[in-house]
Design a protein around this motif. Structure first.
Motif: not given
Length: 239
Positions: A40-65
């Motif tokens: 039930n936790l509320q997501l504020h932001a998600l930063y990932t180097t590979a797509a999560f394949n989930i319905d997360a509108k706050d997902e942001v793709l970033i580099s490994e660096k």
């Protein structure tokens, strides 16, 4: 590309005062983040180097660096997420409760949270001197169990004095826990890694219990607090 403000916010959440100020905490690693996303936790932001394949509108793709710049891990693990700290919930009195008196190590607290989850302990009560459960190292060590245990920070002495259940405390000189008949409604107090249970809390303990030592040399001074918690919880649940 991460902005300077995003980096500043994320790195600030390594400190308790900024977590409290923003009402946010960090979780890292795909497994832990997915566990938290299913809660039930509320997501504020998600930063990932590979797509999560989930319905997360706050997902942001970033580099490994970029992930290395914001990660609190020595070896960053694909993703970092920021969640909102949930509001405190009331404590259920008629149950087995674990209480921590100034447990300082994040790894120990994280493991104890997992143990509470495993043994069906819904409430973990922490003294105000206990390490913050939203410390990134604690969150990492819980492996998602932090979403299934209600963790409260309060004045431990006041809580124990007003709680109606018997209070068991872990002491080296306590009574052997193995032959005891233990109640299902009780508070189990575990103390600080170096000093054990404080004198002011000791005064409130109704029963002192211990884990007997079987080694021939008897040179081990004490058990790790998380290891001891596991043994005590197993005994409480055995009956």
């Amino acid at each position: 590309m991460l902005s300077k403000n995003q980096i500043k916010l994320i790195t600030s959440l390594n400190q308790k005062k900024y977590r409290q100020q923003h009402g946010l905490f960090v979780a890292e690693g795909v497994k832990t983040i997915k566990e938290l996303l299913q809660s039930n936790l509320q997501l504020h932001a998600l930063y990932t180097t590979a797509a999560f394949n989930i319905d997360a509108k706050d997902e942001v793709l970033i580099s490994e660096k970029d992930l290395k710049r914001i990660s609190f891990l020595k070896t960053p693990n694909t993703a970092l997420a920021i969640f909102k700290i949930p509001a405190a919930k009331p404590i259920e009195d008629n149950a087995l409760i674990v209480a921590l008196d100034a447990v300082r190590d994040p790894g120990n607290l994280g493991t104890i949270i997992r143990l509470c989850d495993w043994f069906g302990v819904k409430d973990l009560v922490c003294s105000n001197e206990t390490v913050d459960c939203y410390n990134p190292k604690v969150v990492q060590a819980t492996m998602g169990s932090i979403t299934r245990v209600n963790i409260s920070y309060l004045d431990l002495k006041t809580f124990l004095m007003t709680n109606k259940s018997p209070v068991f405390g872990a002491f080296m000189e306590g009574e052997n826990v193995y032959p005891k008949q233990l109640p299902q409604n009780a508070v189990l107090v575990m103390g600080n890694e170096a000093n054990g249970i404080s004198k002011e809390i000791e005064e409130i303990i109704t029963e002192k219990i211990s884990i007997p030592q079987f080694g021939n040399l008897q040179e081990t001074e004490s058990l790790n607090v998380a290891t001891a918690t596991a043994i005590f919880l197993s005994e409480f649940r055995r009956g």
